[in-house]
Design an enzyme around this catalytic site. Structure first.
Site, mmCIF file in Angstrom:
data_model
loop_
_atom_site.group_PDB
_atom_site.id
_atom_site.type_symbol
_atom_site.label_atom_id
_atom_site.label_comp_id
_atom_site.label_asym_id
_atom_site.label_seq_id
_atom_site.Cartn_x
_atom_site.Cartn_y
_atom_site.Cartn_z
ATOM 1 N N HIS A 1 44.971 -68.779 4.969
ATOM 2 C CA HIS A 1 44.306 -70.026 5.341
ATOM 3 C C HIS A 1 43.850 -69.854 6.792
ATOM 4 O O HIS A 1 44.528 -69.194 7.579
ATOM 5 C CB HIS A 1 45.259 -71.223 5.372
ATOM 6 N N ASP B 1 46.619 -70.410 9.277
ATOM 7 C CA ASP B 1 47.704 -69.429 9.397
ATOM 8 C C ASP B 1 47.435 -68.434 10.509
ATOM 9 O O ASP B 1 48.366 -67.893 11.114
ATOM 10 C CB ASP B 1 47.824 -68.563 8.120
ATOM 11 N N GLU C 1 43.076 -74.054 -7.493
ATOM 12 C CA GLU C 1 44.478 -73.798 -7.825
ATOM 13 C C GLU C 1 45.142 -75.096 -8.268
ATOM 14 O O GLU C 1 45.323 -76.011 -7.468
ATOM 15 C CB GLU C 1 45.209 -73.225 -6.607
ATOM 16 N N GLU D 1 49.532 -70.615 -10.558
ATOM 17 C CA GLU D 1 50.806 -70.269 -9.920
ATOM 18 C C GLU D 1 51.955 -70.629 -10.850
ATOM 19 O O GLU D 1 51.994 -71.741 -11.408
ATOM 20 C CB GLU D 1 50.940 -71.032 -8.597
ATOM 21 N N HIS E 1 53.768 -73.860 -9.987
ATOM 22 C CA HIS E 1 53.009 -75.075 -10.272
ATOM 23 C C HIS E 1 52.984 -75.347 -11.771
ATOM 24 O O HIS E 1 52.998 -76.510 -12.198
ATOM 25 C CB HIS E 1 51.592 -74.948 -9.714
ATOM 26 N N ASP F 1 49.176 -66.608 -8.603
ATOM 27 C CA ASP F 1 50.223 -66.634 -7.578
ATOM 28 C C ASP F 1 51.538 -66.454 -8.326
ATOM 29 O O ASP F 1 52.017 -67.368 -9.000
ATOM 30 C CB ASP F 1 50.227 -67.986 -6.843
ATOM 31 N N ASP G 1 58.439 -77.589 -5.263
ATOM 32 C CA ASP G 1 57.865 -76.254 -5.316
ATOM 33 C C ASP G 1 58.676 -75.325 -4.423
ATOM 34 O O ASP G 1 58.522 -75.345 -3.203
ATOM 35 C CB ASP G 1 56.414 -76.360 -4.808
ATOM 36 N N ASP H 1 58.649 -72.002 -4.403
ATOM 37 C CA ASP H 1 57.871 -70.837 -3.951
ATOM 38 C C ASP H 1 58.752 -69.621 -3.677
ATOM 39 O O ASP H 1 58.726 -69.045 -2.578
ATOM 40 C CB ASP H 1 57.061 -71.204 -2.685
ATOM 41 N N ASP I 1 52.649 -66.163 -3.408
ATOM 42 C CA ASP I 1 52.600 -67.397 -2.612
ATOM 43 C C ASP I 1 54.055 -67.854 -2.447
ATOM 44 O O ASP I 1 54.425 -68.955 -2.813
ATOM 45 C CB ASP I 1 51.757 -68.433 -3.358
HETATM 46 CO CO LIG Z 1 53.629 -73.331 -4.828
HETATM 47 CO CO LIG Z 2 49.881 -71.087 -4.808
#
Ligand SMILES: [Co+2]
Ligand SMILES: [Co+2]
Ligand SMILES: [Co+2]
Ligand SMILES: [Co+2]
Ligand SMILES: [Co+2]
Ligand SMILES: [Co+2]
Ligand SMILES: [Co+2]
Ligand SMILES: [Co+2]
Lengths: 434, 434, 434, 434
Positions: A100, A103, A231, A267, A270, A295, A306, A308, A338
């Site tokens: 991003h 980032d 996404e 993902e 998700h 992802d 989430d 991750d 991700d």
């Molecule tokens: Co996520």
């Molecule tokens: Co993602």
């Protein structure tokens, strides 16, 4: 060179029997699977945000990580961060990364200031990429962290935020294009609502559709050849996110005439939040020709948000790659992690090990999926189960109407008999390969 | 006349202060709300299956109810059941009811035998309806209980089941048409999968699309003027049902070109299972002009399956009717209670009381919703929040492109400032009315 | 001999590379793992109810299976069912099975009639067991299916149902004792509530505690040496079940002074419904010395009810056996499959294959767990992480008080520094073995 | 005086018909309900952390609020924050507030520095309280935000963190005592685990038990007369928190012999996360005499994390107060709003309105609960349902044994007949009052 990964040598493939915590046991980039190098199948990417920008906070706690590039508000430290990131790409032999805007560059005093910072760091990245294999899988705009996005980006009640979003995405698409990125992703974490009481759903969806059309127009205008991806995620941070899941996104794209222009970045975490298995989401997108990229980070099944996490369950990952391989592979997409370290995983070694483990899990999953495809058992089971539909009679019936079908049924000619679905036998079959 | 409801007199409106458990405290059919009789707004319907065919079983237990029409395998007892049902419609003053074919007729030895039973009972119903106000809100086919449907109806791997389904729906549409039904509903409880391992998702979706097109064609052929409705539910009995939620159904309808022909029958319990509030599902359908009818039965928030309970929470119900009123009302649809007694609620009085309570809750919800619309507070808040979009500049911007917007933003002319979303204030506002 | 499994030969171990769908690839009963035969570690049991009494129904559909012993209301067919069951035990080489009274005998006209049927079938079973290795892992009473239990068994508002429950459990304990059963299980599916509005929680819990004390007294009276087990489950069929999870059961046992007399039968599916991983439940019970036995059947992560599927995920199963092995094994308990076929899995072969696959998954999990224990990596990590607590200073501090600790801290002598929790590294470690 | 609430006058009771968004419509502190002033029943408290320390961040976004006391790292601004907080207490007429140490004082350079800041601000608070009615409901220590607590406080693998925790709680108990606080709360957000792979469950639970014993010892040592409370929550931030729910906490307290010394602080949102209704948690605690205090903040039913929203559903709140009133009221406890504004609710007015709305909802709930108690309908229904247990025969049976009960049942003397549970009728009854 930074000292951050100083003690860690490049990761090499050492085979399944090694006890070395920092070696690949399954990921062997040049090994050929179904006629293609493993690296070219998997197309791994590091997510810059989780691995380098996230500081270890959670809703109940502050930063736990202490990195040489903290605090992240100055350009010189942004470059130290970039130095460390590319050192990690080298250690892992990573073919791709993703970012991003927020980032990689410090926020400026205003839009123009942020843009200057962004352009400077993009050039810094390009310098690093000259001598390296690592490429950009995709870029994206962070339009959810700063308070200006609190009520949405393209769906904001304030048209000025729409404008700010458009300008932001333009700069991120420009940078992605300049870096040779292979995709551009939009994740609308704030494109949704906290309460319907203050939300004009119809208007917001139309604005989001219009925005995405502008993205597509701009892509063509600048000659960007990569894929535009959205996404899906059902919620968090929003109570409800418009891009709820694959089916919802596909319906949205079709409504706004974008189904030929935009694909999905799916993902695993998700999928789970939306009440689906990951292979479901992949299969749904593949059925519509809209599978873009993945992802490959899991959610904890006992947590309602989430998490991750890096993937760690081979049977699950294998089924995902099975559906990807059947759909013809990832195309311009890849396997992005991700995924963030747990906030107690403080060390540079944790960061490397997490990626190594994840890459190995994916490699095992890919090989299992390829073996199932070569063996052909699942395909054969499917052909057998639906064989009745291959007859002329069945196809004629499908193209007929209720009255003619009714005549056949009421005459007693048709009296269907159930046949076993053989689910457990097929599950056992999969377990031969994973 | 049966003795089943022998002790129970017709329910009358007695106002909010009555302690009579079998009186309406809020539902007053002729009371005018927003210019229309309450009965004409709400259009209540009894679900024949839950109230008369369901025997009180659950996955861990057998029948608890003992009804004069048990066991339900003979035509004479099907008529006793019908007698009791119409007695209840009279007691409640119910304007509508709904059925599946399998609720009202005993299964025959074969398709033709079942059809004869069905036609006989339809005529028996028509006889009863001659002298009564109660009408058919919708009919539907039960294509999920018998073992022939175990792998789906229109999505079955066996084309013979597709045929059997087509013939079945034809007869149910015919009967609905004959009875003057105002809608025809399809709920695909087995149109989905247990495991992707044995499922050809693409093929099944295409078959389901084709089937629905046949339904629409048949509707026009026979001159049925009612609305065709599909009812979303994410899962149960299937692990995954294709008609997952409103957004998924809308995407499906659009894909198969049916968005102008088919609307949605939304159920609160199904919304919850899919991870949505009910007002979300209503708002999504309304935004697309596809709000058809509702099943106003709640799920227990702590249970992960479809508990199909009578509604009991006024604040929730009020928000649903608010969105319905804003969408212009229920049209040919109504408020069906796809709700069953708890299996410990054994008595005829329980069945009456459950409907009385549910109708009262809906009446309170409707009146609260109407009061909010008359007061206009929510509408005003919305207009104010999105006012920026009403300007010419905003509309021009929306129709421009990234480059021109970027020029405005980078120049510093646009610098959006967050404004409060006022969620708590709006929630407090709603609580003034419920 | 029945013809039900006529085409299926006894299952043999053929090693991981066989493509034979009806062979063990990992389960090799005599193979020694950590000094004990695999069969003696795993102690597999077939659940009579799911495999032989369940007919394939679900909340939206009727029976799909057609078995020679249907309908199940006659003693002669109960014996055919038993014949088939023991044939399956032989085919699988199964060391154990489990039953509810209602699975194995037809319901009689009254309690005494049911008891006569029960005793007759118990003798029939004993005849079969004479010449066989298969033993009874546990017996239990079905006090949830018949309508008399609709409001609970020992927690019923009607004391007559408490009495009926007591008499029922007595007969089931007698039969278990007579058959040499190694445990007796109580699962209280209706011991809970549908609504607090009609429930006296305090009274019901006291009755349940009293009932369990009677069970323990009776065990000692008749000299039954097996273990008394309760099986936690959070809900379904009840909205709330009192035996919610391991921690809740342990607290209950301690309250009623039964913590030395009763252990837990833990089920993976129930762990998941309660919001826990299965290894969590095992670890909690083990920490209290109350790990009794396991039901190794998984739930679907995307379904909110108890799907009772055969296990198929090695990494999950391996972690469970890791905690079991660390706790010293299963003792008098075993690995029961409280699992049913999917209702589309119609064939005798499906039933055999489901067990074969499940036994293989458990064997793989056990071997992986044993390998981790032999390698010692997880133990070493744990010792290292908590090493600080092994010092005298730490133990003294633990036994001191706030004032003395405060003095040390405020003086600045103690300033704790976070150390990495190494979660990803440990997850990678596990993946070396699964 | 700060300018933060400058435009907002003290909130007064104006009755249900006022359209004033900043007036009480139901909360009338001096109104007598069941013989006690409403204020004395409800004992409202403001949570300092959410209302004054939380800055509007979420896992995907930074601070949205801009307060005069930001950034919160200086003592002078901590005092401005306190000024504003007490101004809000005055505006609301709030009888109580609650704090964590970390909410009210800036972190110091070391323990001693933080303590000096803490003591200074406690004195500042005491000065303010001299002239006001607002009292401290409870104090607590924040042992979850700073990175030192990342692996737990009393359950940390590092004994130095245990020590730091002990010293911290000592200072918070001292301050609570000094301020005349009526309770002291422990919430163990990090007392749990992220993964069992690195966790010694047995050891950690023992340390937590020992720590809580030290708390109790210290309470008695300093003569603190308030109640010690623990607050259950199943997870978040931990994947698993040891104080999972009421039943788990009660079992834990009993194991460590603390059931007579410690009670529970229950939160609606945490009940929901654990799979319970709030009235369930209250009823469970009440059944054991361990109901201490409540955090009356709801969770969003569609979100899987702790949303900590102000209550807005009267029917739910009414059932909670019904169980509280039946248990004899809140004792030293109160009704705390552990609730935060939505992060888009930027304005001082939002903060006031949120509290006003919540207080009104609770007042309506309390009055409805009191009316149900006065009417006696639920109590009568309960007495009637369990009446069988009041007979001598039933009590004798309860104190007998299996053999004697069996004799009665097998003789046919006992043949229980199901009676309706009347759930819908009771739900309708409740709806007469809410
Ligand atoms: Co996520
Ligand atoms: Co993602
Ligand atoms: Co439903
Ligand atoms: Co429905
Ligand atoms: Co189960
Ligand atoms: Co079980
Ligand atoms: Co909370
Ligand atoms: Co709280």
């Amino acid at each position: 060179m930074t000292q951050f990964f100083a003690d860690i040598a490049p990761i090499t493939y050492q085979g399944p029997d090694t006890a070395n915590a920092l070696a690949f046991r399954h990921y062997n980039p040049n090994e050929v699977v179904l006629g293609k190098r493993m690296e070219d199948h998997l197309r791994f990417a590091v997510a810059y945000w989780h691995s380098f920008a996230w500081e270890g906070g959670d809703p109940f706690g502050a930063q736990t990580f202490e990195r040489p590039w903290h605090p992240q508000d100055q350009m010189d430290r942004a470059k130290i961060k970039a130095d460390a990131a590319f050192e990690m790409f080298d250690i892992l032999g990573q073919p791709y990364f993703c970012w991003h805007d927020a980032d990689i560059r410090p926020e400026g005093a205003d839009f123009a200031g942020s843009l200057r910072n962004f352009e400077e760091i993009i050039d810094y990245f390009l310098g690093k990429m000259e001598s390296r294999k690592t490429r950009l899988l995709w870029g994206t705009a962070n339009m959810f962290s700063h308070r200006r996005w609190m009520s949405g980006a393209s769906t904001n009640p304030d048209p000025d935020v729409f404008a700010y979003s458009a300008a932001t995405v333009k700069t991120c698409m420009d940078a992605t294009h300049k870096m040779g990125g292979e995709n551009y992703v939009l994740w609308g974490g704030r494109e949704g609502y906290e309460t319907l009481l203050n939300t004009d759903l119809t208007r917001e969806l139309d604005h989001m559709g219009r925005f995405l059309s502008m993205v597509v127009d701009y892509k063509h205008k600048i000659g960007f050849k990569g894929t535009i991806l959205v996404e899906p995620k059902p919620q968090e941070p929003s109570k409800h996110q418009y891009d709820f899941d694959a089916a919802t996104c596909i319906g949205f794209l079709r409504k706004y005439g974008l189904e030929g222009e935009v694909k999905l970045n799916l993902e695993q975490g998700h999928a789970i939040l939306a009440g689906h298995s990951f292979e479901h989401e992949v299969a749904v997108a593949a059925a519509e020709g809209m599978l873009g990229s993945i992802d490959m980070n899991r959610n904890d099944y006992q947590s309602g948000w989430d998490t991750d996490q890096f993937p760690n369950n081979v049977p699950e990952v294998a089924l995902t790659y099975y559906h990807i391989l059947r759909a013809g592979g990832l195309g311009t997409g890849g396997t992005n992690f991700d995924a963030k370290l747990r906030r107690q995983s403080l060390d540079a070694k944790d960061l490397i090990a997490a990626h190594v483990g994840a890459m190995d899990i994916c490699a095992r999953g890919l090989k299992a999926a390829a073996a199932m495809i070569e063996d052909g058992g699942l395909d054969a089971a499917l052909r057998d189960r639906y064989a009745g539909w291959d007859s002329n009679d069945a196809q004629e019936m499908l193209n007929s109407d209720f009255d003619s079908i009714f005549a056949n049924v009421v005459s007693g000619k048709i009296n269907p008999q159930p046949r076993s679905g053989r689910q457990e036998i097929l599950e056992n079959y999969v377990n031969r390969f994973v």
